[in-house]
Design an enzyme around this catalytic site. Structure first.
Site, short mmCIF file in Angstrom:
data_model
loop_
_atom_site.label_atom_id
_atom_site.label_comp_id
_atom_site.label_asym_id
_atom_site.label_seq_id
_atom_site.Cartn_x
_atom_site.Cartn_y
_atom_site.Cartn_z
N PHE A 50 11.28 -1.27 13.28
CA PHE A 50 9.90 -0.67 12.84
C PHE A 50 10.36 0.49 11.60
O PHE A 50 10.59 1.49 12.19
CB PHE A 50 9.09 -0.15 14.00
N GLU A 106 -9.42 10.81 5.39
CA GLU A 106 -10.40 11.49 5.81
C GLU A 106 -10.99 11.05 7.19
O GLU A 106 -11.73 11.70 8.05
CB GLU A 106 -11.50 11.81 4.87
N THR A 107 -10.75 9.81 7.51
CA THR A 107 -11.54 9.14 8.59
C THR A 107 -10.51 8.66 9.68
O THR A 107 -9.09 8.90 9.39
CB THR A 107 -12.10 7.91 8.22
N PHE A 146 0.92 -1.12 -0.11
CA PHE A 146 -0.19 -0.03 0.05
C PHE A 146 0.92 1.14 -0.08
O PHE A 146 1.90 1.25 0.70
CB PHE A 146 -0.90 -0.02 1.20
N VAL A 181 1.99 4.46 6.01
CA VAL A 181 0.45 4.86 6.44
C VAL A 181 0.24 6.36 6.48
O VAL A 181 0.95 6.99 7.21
CB VAL A 181 0.16 4.22 7.93
N ILE A 182 -0.59 6.70 5.39
CA ILE A 182 -0.74 8.01 5.30
C ILE A 182 -2.35 8.43 5.68
O ILE A 182 -3.27 7.68 5.17
CB ILE A 182 -0.58 8.30 3.81
N HIS A 237 -9.45 5.88 10.46
CA HIS A 237 -8.72 4.55 9.96
C HIS A 237 -7.41 4.67 10.26
O HIS A 237 -6.56 3.56 10.73
CB HIS A 237 -9.21 4.30 8.45
N GLU A 244 -1.25 -6.08 7.85
CA GLU A 244 -0.87 -7.27 7.56
C GLU A 244 0.71 -7.72 8.13
O GLU A 244 0.74 -8.64 7.88
CB GLU A 244 -1.24 -7.72 6.15
N1 LIG Z 1 -4.58 3.35 4.26
C1 LIG Z 1 -3.50 2.49 4.43
C2 LIG Z 1 -3.50 1.17 4.48
N2 LIG Z 1 -4.74 0.59 4.52
C3 LIG Z 1 -4.91 -1.08 4.12
C4 LIG Z 1 -4.79 -1.78 5.64
O1 LIG Z 1 -3.49 -1.85 6.00
C5 LIG Z 1 -5.27 -3.08 5.31
O2 LIG Z 1 -4.16 -3.86 4.17
C6 LIG Z 1 -6.60 -3.33 5.24
O3 LIG Z 1 -7.18 -2.84 6.21
C7 LIG Z 1 -6.98 -4.81 5.02
O4 LIG Z 1 -6.69 -5.52 6.23
N3 LIG Z 1 -2.33 0.27 4.58
C8 LIG Z 1 -1.09 1.08 4.51
O5 LIG Z 1 -0.08 0.38 4.62
N4 LIG Z 1 -1.25 2.49 4.36
C9 LIG Z 1 -2.16 3.01 4.40
O6 LIG Z 1 -2.16 4.38 3.98
C1 LIG Z 2 -4.63 5.18 6.52
C2 LIG Z 2 -5.76 4.87 5.87
O1 LIG Z 2 -6.31 3.88 6.19
C3 LIG Z 2 -6.55 5.94 5.17
O2 LIG Z 2 -5.50 6.17 3.92
C4 LIG Z 2 -7.87 5.46 4.53
O3 LIG Z 2 -8.11 6.83 3.85
P1 LIG Z 2 -9.68 7.28 4.63
O4 LIG Z 2 -9.62 7.59 5.90
O5 LIG Z 2 -10.01 8.78 3.75
O6 LIG Z 2 -10.76 6.35 4.05
#
Ligand SMILES: Nc1c(NC[C@H](O)[C@H](O)[C@H](O)CO)[nH]c(=O)[nH]c1=O
Ligand SMILES: CC(=O)[C@@H](O)COP(=O)(O)O
Length: 152
Positions: free
Chosen positions: A111, A83-84, A22, A79-80, A86, A56
């Protein structure tokens, strides 16, 4: 007083890298930085495992701890923020997952997972103005492997 540092008894170390695809534009740069750093120490026999996202990474790392004999494992991802919330859930759970594996395994796990507000910050930390987190994390892993070898 006897001091120990991780400088650098890493001959023939077996390294595994777990990288999230990702934001691959960023993470492939992290892998390149890490592998170039390892190559400086003649460590070119590196296995790279690609997972879909940072979430994962702990599972794959746990699998490697159970099935392979590495001297250390490097985790890489980006991980960027979106909007939410997440982003917060992923960052918190991935970081604690990797830390828990560190505390329960007998090999070091470093890490190298970027957690940034935007892609620009991530790119800066993947080899542009602020260095390459992959290289930095790889060096930290080598120091920990070397330190472990000194006390075991
Ligand atoms: N938004 C990002 C993700 N999202 C995906 C999760 O990591 C995962 O693969 C999914 O939720 C299925 O289990 N992953 C990143 O590495 N970076 C992001 O910005
Ligand atoms: C880190 C994330 O899961 C993020 O990129 C997902 O974007 P959103 O919060 O706009 O669904």
């Amino acid at each position: 007083m006897k001091e120990f540092t991780g400088k650098f008894n890493v001959q023939s170390a077996e390294i595994g890298i777990v990288v999230a695809d990702f934001n691959e534009t960023v993470t492939k740069q992290l892998v390149q930085g890490a592998t170039e750093m390892l190559a400086k120490f003649d460590l070119e026999n590196v296995d790279v495992y690609h997972v879909p996202g940072a979430f994962e990474i702990p599972f794959m790392t746990k699998q490697l701890l159970a099935k392979k004999e590495y001297d250390g494992i490097l985790t890489l991802g980006a991980v960027i923020k979106g909007e939410t919330d997440h982003y917060d859930l992923i960052c918190q759970n991935v970081a604690s997952g990797v830390m828990n594996l560190n505390l329960t395994s007998n090999i070091p796990i470093t890490f190298g997972i970027l957690t940034t507000d935007n892609i620009e910050q991530a790119m800066q930390r993947a080899g542009l103005k602020v260095g390459n987190e992959g290289a930095i994390t790889a060096q930290s892993l080598l120091e920990m492997i070397s330190l472990s070898r000194q006390i075991n």
